[in-house]
Write a protein that holds these residues in place. Structure first.
Motif, PDB file in Angstrom:
ATOM      1  N   ASN A  90       0.719  -1.358   0.349  1.00  0.00           N
ATOM      2  CA  ASN A  90       0.360   0.279  -0.164  1.00  0.00           C
ATOM      3  C   ASN A  90       0.846   1.346   0.323  1.00  0.00           C
ATOM      4  OD1 ASN A  90       0.779  -0.083   2.861  1.00  0.00           O
ATOM      5  ND2 ASN A  90      -0.661   1.056   3.245  1.00  0.00           N
ATOM      6  N   SER A  91       2.548   1.280  -0.374  1.00  0.00           N
ATOM      7  CA  SER A  91       2.879   2.207   0.324  1.00  0.00           C
ATOM      8  C   SER A  91       4.834   2.141  -0.648  1.00  0.00           C
ATOM      9  CB  SER A  91       3.809   1.960   1.616  1.00  0.00           C
ATOM     10  OG  SER A  91       4.703   2.504   1.895  1.00  0.00           O
ATOM     11  N   SER A  92       4.337   3.430  -1.615  1.00  0.00           N
ATOM     12  CA  SER A  92       5.868   2.813  -2.105  1.00  0.00           C
ATOM     13  C   SER A  92       7.212   3.381  -1.217  1.00  0.00           C
ATOM     14  CB  SER A  92       5.891   4.446  -3.501  1.00  0.00           C
ATOM     15  OG  SER A  92       5.743   5.221  -2.631  1.00  0.00           O
ATOM     16  N   LEU A  93       7.243   4.365  -0.539  1.00  0.00           N
ATOM     17  CA  LEU A  93       7.919   4.604   0.461  1.00  0.00           C
ATOM     18  C   LEU A  93       8.520   3.005   1.043  1.00  0.00           C
ATOM     19  CD1 LEU A  93       9.895   6.708   1.940  1.00  0.00           C
ATOM     20  CD2 LEU A  93       8.153   6.436   4.097  1.00  0.00           C
ATOM     21  N   GLN A  94       7.442   2.183   1.126  1.00  0.00           N
ATOM     22  CA  GLN A  94       8.223   0.759   1.506  1.00  0.00           C
ATOM     23  C   GLN A  94       8.848   0.103   0.356  1.00  0.00           C
ATOM     24  OE1 GLN A  94       4.937  -1.569   2.244  1.00  0.00           O
ATOM     25  NE2 GLN A  94       5.721  -2.846   4.114  1.00  0.00           N
ATOM     26  N   GLY A 127      14.473  18.060   0.049  1.00  0.00           N
ATOM     27  CA  GLY A 127      13.585  16.906  -0.005  1.00  0.00           C
ATOM     28  C   GLY A 127      12.814  16.721   0.767  1.00  0.00           C
ATOM     29  N   TYR A 128      12.837  15.364   0.252  1.00  0.00           N
ATOM     30  CA  TYR A 128      11.699  14.608   1.451  1.00  0.00           C
ATOM     31  C   TYR A 128      12.611  14.295   2.620  1.00  0.00           C
ATOM     32  CZ  TYR A 128       8.238  11.445   1.958  1.00  0.00           C
ATOM     33  OH  TYR A 128       7.211  10.594   2.882  1.00  0.00           O
ATOM     34  N   ASP A 129      11.522  14.215   3.896  1.00  0.00           N
ATOM     35  CA  ASP A 129      12.398  13.875   4.906  1.00  0.00           C
ATOM     36  C   ASP A 129      12.468  12.812   5.174  1.00  0.00           C
ATOM     37  OD1 ASP A 129       9.718  13.785   5.501  1.00  0.00           O
ATOM     38  OD2 ASP A 129       9.761  14.853   7.424  1.00  0.00           O
ATOM     39  N   SER A 177       8.144  18.547  -6.725  1.00  0.00           N
ATOM     40  CA  SER A 177       8.677  18.016  -5.997  1.00  0.00           C
ATOM     41  C   SER A 177       8.449  18.716  -4.213  1.00  0.00           C
ATOM     42  CB  SER A 177      10.292  18.832  -5.969  1.00  0.00           C
ATOM     43  OG  SER A 177      11.618  18.092  -5.880  1.00  0.00           O
ATOM     44  N   ASN A 178       8.743  17.690  -4.010  1.00  0.00           N
ATOM     45  CA  ASN A 178       8.474  17.614  -2.236  1.00  0.00           C
ATOM     46  C   ASN A 178       9.976  17.891  -1.652  1.00  0.00           C
ATOM     47  OD1 ASN A 178       8.628  17.451   0.759  1.00  0.00           O
ATOM     48  ND2 ASN A 178       7.423  14.959   0.610  1.00  0.00           N
ATOM     49  N   PRO A 179       9.637  20.110  -1.008  1.00  0.00           N
ATOM     50  CA  PRO A 179       9.004  20.726  -0.543  1.00  0.00           C
ATOM     51  C   PRO A 179       8.841  22.075  -1.419  1.00  0.00           C
ATOM     52  CG  PRO A 179      10.723  21.437   0.037  1.00  0.00           C
ATOM     53  CD  PRO A 179      10.933  19.807  -0.803  1.00  0.00           C
ATOM     54  N   TRP A 207      13.602   6.986  -8.384  1.00  0.00           N
ATOM     55  CA  TRP A 207      13.099   8.459  -8.900  1.00  0.00           C
ATOM     56  C   TRP A 207      11.591   8.149  -8.904  1.00  0.00           C
ATOM     57  CZ3 TRP A 207      14.104  12.061 -12.740  1.00  0.00           C
ATOM     58  CH2 TRP A 207      13.729  12.643 -13.455  1.00  0.00           C
ATOM     59  N   ASP A 208      10.685   9.125  -7.522  1.00  0.00           N
ATOM     60  CA  ASP A 208      10.193   8.828  -7.166  1.00  0.00           C
ATOM     61  C   ASP A 208       9.141   9.782  -7.773  1.00  0.00           C
ATOM     62  OD1 ASP A 208       7.533   8.747  -5.062  1.00  0.00           O
ATOM     63  OD2 ASP A 208       9.389  10.017  -3.287  1.00  0.00           O
ATOM     64  N   ASN A 209       8.167   9.503  -8.376  1.00  0.00           N
ATOM     65  CA  ASN A 209       7.377  10.412  -9.164  1.00  0.00           C
ATOM     66  C   ASN A 209       5.961   9.911  -8.265  1.00  0.00           C
ATOM     67  OD1 ASN A 209       5.998  11.832 -10.522  1.00  0.00           O
ATOM     68  ND2 ASN A 209       6.497  10.146 -12.984  1.00  0.00           N
ATOM     69  N   ALA A 210       5.831  10.598  -6.912  1.00  0.00           N
ATOM     70  CA  ALA A 210       4.148  10.010  -6.228  1.00  0.00           C
ATOM     71  C   ALA A 210       3.565  11.465  -6.367  1.00  0.00           C
ATOM     72  CB  ALA A 210       5.347  10.891  -4.445  1.00  0.00           C
ATOM     73  N   TYR A 211       3.802  12.531  -7.794  1.00  0.00           N
ATOM     74  CA  TYR A 211       3.257  13.181  -7.613  1.00  0.00           C
ATOM     75  C   TYR A 211       2.939  13.410  -9.257  1.00  0.00           C
ATOM     76  CZ  TYR A 211       3.849  14.056  -2.991  1.00  0.00           C
ATOM     77  OH  TYR A 211       3.327  14.105  -1.480  1.00  0.00           O
ATOM     78  N   ALA A 212       3.152  12.349  -9.780  1.00  0.00           N
ATOM     79  CA  ALA A 212       2.697  12.627 -11.154  1.00  0.00           C
ATOM     80  C   ALA A 212       1.237  12.954 -11.762  1.00  0.00           C
ATOM     81  CB  ALA A 212       2.889  10.434 -11.484  1.00  0.00           C
ATOM     82  N   SER A 243       5.860   4.565  -7.733  1.00  0.00           N
ATOM     83  CA  SER A 243       4.620   5.546  -7.889  1.00  0.00           C
ATOM     84  C   SER A 243       3.485   5.035  -6.759  1.00  0.00           C
ATOM     85  CB  SER A 243       3.723   6.405  -8.864  1.00  0.00           C
ATOM     86  OG  SER A 243       3.261   7.124  -8.926  1.00  0.00           O
ATOM     87  N   SER A 244       2.092   5.924  -6.502  1.00  0.00           N
ATOM     88  CA  SER A 244       0.956   5.114  -6.009  1.00  0.00           C
ATOM     89  C   SER A 244       0.052   5.873  -5.984  1.00  0.00           C
ATOM     90  CB  SER A 244       1.485   5.498  -3.715  1.00  0.00           C
ATOM     91  OG  SER A 244       1.439   6.243  -3.443  1.00  0.00           O
ATOM     92  N   THR A 245      -1.285   5.253  -4.741  1.00  0.00           N
ATOM     93  CA  THR A 245      -2.218   5.630  -5.483  1.00  0.00           C
ATOM     94  C   THR A 245      -2.849   6.790  -3.591  1.00  0.00           C
ATOM     95  OG1 THR A 245      -3.049   3.824  -4.399  1.00  0.00           O
ATOM     96  CG2 THR A 245      -3.184   3.983  -7.080  1.00  0.00           C
ATOM     97  N   SER A 246      -1.707   6.483  -3.158  1.00  0.00           N
ATOM     98  CA  SER A 246      -1.768   7.136  -1.647  1.00  0.00           C
ATOM     99  C   SER A 246      -2.868   8.539  -1.771  1.00  0.00           C
ATOM    100  CB  SER A 246      -0.625   7.546  -0.914  1.00  0.00           C
ATOM    101  OG  SER A 246      -0.003   6.041  -0.663  1.00  0.00           O
ATOM    102  N   LYS A 247      -2.027   9.280  -3.078  1.00  0.00           N
ATOM    103  CA  LYS A 247      -2.930  10.548  -2.407  1.00  0.00           C
ATOM    104  C   LYS A 247      -4.054  11.072  -3.586  1.00  0.00           C
ATOM    105  CE  LYS A 247       1.103  12.712   0.072  1.00  0.00           C
ATOM    106  NZ  LYS A 247       2.071  13.043   0.762  1.00  0.00           N
ATOM    107  N   ILE A 248      -4.172   9.600  -3.936  1.00  0.00           N
ATOM    108  CA  ILE A 248      -5.429   9.487  -5.252  1.00  0.00           C
ATOM    109  C   ILE A 248      -6.710   9.024  -4.583  1.00  0.00           C
ATOM    110  CG2 ILE A 248      -5.964   8.903  -7.705  1.00  0.00           C
ATOM    111  CD1 ILE A 248      -2.755   8.721  -8.233  1.00  0.00           C
TER     112      ILE A 248
HETATM  113  C1  LIG Z   1       7.523  12.366  -2.290  1.00  0.00           C
HETATM  114  C2  LIG Z   1       7.224  11.544  -1.843  1.00  0.00           C
HETATM  115  N1  LIG Z   1       7.308   9.917  -2.255  1.00  0.00           N
HETATM  116  C3  LIG Z   1       7.017   9.428  -0.701  1.00  0.00           C
HETATM  117  C4  LIG Z   1       5.648   9.360  -0.130  1.00  0.00           C
HETATM  118  C5  LIG Z   1       4.746   8.450   0.575  1.00  0.00           C
HETATM  119  O1  LIG Z   1       4.205   7.659  -0.592  1.00  0.00           O
HETATM  120  P1  LIG Z   1       3.443   6.511   0.222  1.00  0.00           P
HETATM  121  O2  LIG Z   1       2.124   6.916   0.511  1.00  0.00           O
HETATM  122  O3  LIG Z   1       3.207   5.777  -1.290  1.00  0.00           O
HETATM  123  O4  LIG Z   1       4.374   5.355   0.938  1.00  0.00           O
HETATM  124  C6  LIG Z   1       5.803  10.715  -0.103  1.00  0.00           C
HETATM  125  C7  LIG Z   1       4.191  11.056   0.753  1.00  0.00           C
HETATM  126  O5  LIG Z   1       4.341  12.792   1.539  1.00  0.00           O
HETATM  127  C8  LIG Z   1       6.331  12.129  -0.292  1.00  0.00           C
HETATM  128  O6  LIG Z   1       6.274  13.510  -0.716  1.00  0.00           O
END
Ligand SMILES: Cc1ncc(COP(=O)(O)O)c(C=O)c1O
Length: 416
Positions: A90-94, A127-129, A177-179, A207-212, A243-248
């Motif tokens: 359920n998570s791209s971070l994982q 960048g992303y913490d 990009s975050n942030p 290549w973390d395309n979280a906000y594609a 990528s993921s559907t987390s924010k979709i």
């Molecule tokens: C750049 C970035 N990658 C990944 C994530 C987390 O994604 P996921 O919920 O798919 O683990 C976030 C969440 O804030 C993010 O900002």
């Protein structure tokens, strides 16, 4: 235009805020409850039919790469052939953690890096913490390069990769990009695709395309396709997309995706098979039913709620700080964050001052590896979860704190 206030007036306003006993939170980029509502039809969408288009019974074990209809969604998000997508968890971070662990301790198409004397990762900043925390947890040393409005400073990256080769990983959040909210330019994407060919040892681009698809406006901003460039440069084995559907859909109950070359995916699949007998294919089928052919339409609904919140941030910052040189900030066209830079040396104090009047901001330094912002100036604003009214109050209070901190700094400098 911002009216300059005297110290006495600023302090009086600050006291007024303190007396309001606020409890506002702009810390984490979470979808609001209203956004989550857009995906409520996930519940019950299968209506008792658990079979995927190829006849797979999604209730049962197996299918490590995920069902084909959800891999098509992953292909759409990552702009790649769905055959080159693994959908899992359920998570791209994982998945990122899993891939870095594999790269470090087991090897994908290269031998494991953990035996190397020193493994470094290039981290564009701010960048992303969570990328930074993940990297640090593997004992990988992080080196920073600055972000520009077109993506990371490529000259600085090339120096790291070519002139002083010691880096094995490069983190990228290429769209919104975050942030900072910037989207990498075509030329930056192309240069990044070529980097592994220039490096003296294996260099993986994460290549973390979280906000594609998280654009506020139509038509959406087009990110150049790094995988096409990588095919030209012969670096496809070194680019790993996420990528993921987390924010979709539902942030805590979505689907994560990985893409790379077939040999890399095979290596990942082999290791995944040690961890699980298969992903949650029922949730994959639900998501495929919700999103197939509808991603744009669905994301426009999100934009209708998120864009006005970013506009409220911009209005508040302009009202409070416009025409001053106390701070500058980004105006993203999508994504989840605004990045604000104060004058050097102020971020910690601003965040403390804000906390004392009930406005929670991401801790100072969080957008840098090891929580160390060398100039103590970056503040990440995450407006999606709060209401517009709350954002207006929080940003007004924040700008007040920035002006107060600036005043204190000027007084310190002048010894007054
Ligand atoms: C750049 C970035 N990658 C990944 C994530 C987390 O994604 P996921 O919920 O798919 O683990 C976030 C969440 O804030 C993010 O900002």
């Amino acid at each position: 235009m911002t009216t300059p206030l005297t110290e006495k007036e600023l302090k009086k306003q600050y006291e007024t805020y303190r007396e309001m006993n606020l409890s506002l939170d702009l810390t984490r980029g979470k979808p609001s409850s209203d956004q989550l509502e857009f995906s409520n039809t996930l519940d019950g969408i299968l209506n008792g039919d658990y079979f995927a288009s190829d006849g797979t019974d999604t209730r049962n074990y197996g299918g490590l790469r995920g069902i084909s209809e959800i891999r098509s969604i992953g292909g759409e998000l990552l702009d790649v052939d769905p055959n080159l997508v693994i959908a899992g968890g359920n998570s791209s971070l994982q998945l990122m953690h899993f891939v870095v662990d594999s790269i470090m301790h087991y090897g994908l198409v290269e031998k494991a890096f953990s035996k190397e004397k020193l493994v470094k990762a290039i981290c564009p900043v701010p960048g992303y913490d969570r990328h930074f925390n993940l990297t640090q947890s593997f004992g990988i040393e992080m080196v920073t390069v600055p972000m520009t409005e077109f993506g990371p400073d490529m000259e600085a990256i090339e120096k790291r990769v070519v002139d002083q080769p010691s880096c094995y990983l490069l983190w990228c959040v290429p769209k919104f990009s975050n942030p900072t909210g910037c989207t990498y330019s075509d030329s930056v994407v192309k240069q990044i695709a070529e980097l592994p060919a220039k490096s003296k040892h294996p260099l993986y681009v994460l290549w973390d395309n979280a906000y594609a698809v998280h654009d506020f406006d139509s038509p959406p901003i087009k990110l150049a396709n790094i995988f096409d460039y990588a095919a030209d440069f012969g670096t496809a084995d070194k680019i790993i997309g996420f990528s993921s559907t987390s924010k979709i859909s539902f942030a805590g109950a979505g689907i994560g995706f990985i893409t790379s070359s077939e040999p890399v995916l095979e290596a990942i699949e082999k290791r995944l098979g040690l961890v699980t007998i298969g992903p949650d294919k029922v949730n994959q089928l639900r998501h495929a039913k919700l999103l197939t052919g509808r991603i744009r339409e669905h994301m426009q609904k999100h934009a209708s709620l998120v864009k006005p919140k970013f506009e409220a941030v911009e209005r508040g910052l302009q009202n409070g700080l416009g025409n001053t040189n106390v701070a500058s900030w980004t105006q993203p066209k999508g994504g989840y964050f605004v990045s604000l830079d104060t004058q050097p040396g102020l971020a910690k104090e601003v965040i403390d001052l804000s906390r004392n009047i009930g406005v929670a901001l991401t801790p100072a330094g969080a957008t840098f590896p090891y929580n160390e912002d060398p100039e103590d100036k970056n503040i990440r604003i995450a407006p999606t979860f709060a209401s517009i009214k709350e954002i207006e109050t929080a940003i007004d209070a924040l700008t007040l704190c920035i002006r107060l901190a600036d005043l204190n700094q000027v007084k310190d400098r002048n010894g007054t």
